[in-house]
Enzyme design. Sequence first.
Site, PDB file in Angstrom:
ATOM      1  N   ASP A 207     -86.642 -78.109 -44.799  1.00  0.00           N
ATOM      2  CA  ASP A 207     -87.853 -77.327 -44.996  1.00  0.00           C
ATOM      3  C   ASP A 207     -87.503 -75.896 -45.409  1.00  0.00           C
ATOM      4  OD1 ASP A 207     -90.820 -77.023 -44.571  1.00  0.00           O
ATOM      5  OD2 ASP A 207     -90.124 -75.537 -43.116  1.00  0.00           O
ATOM      6  N   GLU A 258     -68.708 -86.430 -42.917  1.00  0.00           N
ATOM      7  CA  GLU A 258     -67.919 -87.014 -41.834  1.00  0.00           C
ATOM      8  C   GLU A 258     -68.481 -88.360 -41.378  1.00  0.00           C
ATOM      9  OE1 GLU A 258     -67.585 -84.455 -38.494  1.00  0.00           O
ATOM     10  OE2 GLU A 258     -67.022 -82.701 -39.681  1.00  0.00           O
TER      11      GLU A 258
END
Length: 547
Positions: A207, A258
Amino acid sequence: MSHQWWRDAVVYQVYPRSFADSDGDGMGDLPGITERLPYLRDLGVDALWLSPFYLSPQHDAGYDVADYCDVDPRFGTLADADALIARAHELGLKVLVDIVPNHSSNEHELFQRALAAAPGSPERDMYIFRDGRGENGELPPNNWTSIFHGDAWTRVTEADGSPGQWYLHIFDTTQPDWNWENPAVHELFAGVLRFWLDHRADGFRVDVAHGMAKPAGLPDATVNSAGLIDIPEGEVPIYFDNDGVVEIYQEWRPLLDEYDGDRMMVLEAWIPEHRLPQYIGADRAHQSFNFGFLQARWGVDTMRRAIEKPLELADAVDSPTTWVLSNHDVIRHATRYGFAPEHRFGEGLSREETPDAELGLRRARAATLLMLALPGAAYLYQGEELGLPEVADIPDALREDPAHKRAGVPGRDGCRVPLPWVHDAPAYGFSPTGKSWLPQPESFGAVAADLQEGVDGSTLEMYRTALHLRRELRLGEHADGVAFVEDAPEGVLALLHGGVLVAVNTTDADVPLAKLPGAAGLGVIAASGPVDADVIPAETTVWLREI
């Protein structure tokens, strides 16, 4: 490299308040969403994006977050969130969650600590506090104004009862901005991202993705001759689109990488078009919304440019373009297209603005079919597959948008009215008790999902057909690019992509198919409205292919 799902995904935005209410309190919730997930699978989307469902006082519909790692009781529990994600994965759907890093709620524990602490303290440094100007600090630190109108600064009362410092809130007074110059804020949000990734979220919609970094020294914005802040057309306010924002995404990208499963982030960045390549790429965000397509006026030249330039910019950084026509912040496109192209909208739809509803839906369906033929990712907003219009006739006392409360503008509530699922059920199937946090107009009954299900020519079935063909023909992929048909008839936007000839008749008259170069020998495999074998009807899009 294996196929990265987000490059050509169709993502369906779920606005939790208004999707499905399972407990009858009139507000949608996570169990309600989970129950309706098969509908999304059958629609043919690849993922859903959940607008905020975190603990929040709901001054801005959950975009004022009090705890980023807990679920607001209005929507359920953390266990409900886990169950939703698990069920979505069972159905082959990815799940994106909203992250709100520009500001928090003023009820966030860390802001409450900042209020209780002294100026200059580490607690205050989590947010943007400044001394005021004027003889006694009675004036705001600069002249910035809020997106929701009024000053962007609020003065606090210190612990001893004296007038104190001011804090920055680019949005509502209840939404203080985080201080991203403080490493502790970076650590906080790295933890939030890991929390939801560990809970198996497939990614994030970010956002106000252009807002976190503020200009050094917080200088005044320039003003025009009338004394108002001057924002040139196509530009953004001084507190948006500063270069430090990109560094945040360069921190976040390795964190996402990751995790297995191609976790991703898509940015809500209302920025000048030429700036998009700064935000996306292999070492930063995966995608950023192409709002130019949403804002393009109906017509060949405007719509073509809204396709051509973003494809060029995205190709430069090997990122897919993302297409979108509606979301929870803008007037629904079935209503926008019901006005003349030159119509200028304010903040929300006023009761005095009366669209041509039939024309609006016809053009909206045509624009959608164009969008779904384009390479890249596409984002849908809940209810557009039903052809829902913007709702203008909401009593002012029931409106919740802070822009309405601060300035009296209609605001964004008109695109947030709860969905109609069943035409003859309480609240049209949204809630078992008939309660609805915003009133649904009677017209919603006629476009309820159950009345459109399996009905040839309905908006719902048009979406299903297009989405399944898009997947089957792999139209989201960008292997052969997009080739515009330069000698198409006047008023027709035509392009070739993925072995499909796409033609949009933007005029109010039928166009003979024989006049469209390359159409000979092809058959219509999808259309936004009724067609016959000889013409492209007015305000209609067709997909043509060898059959």
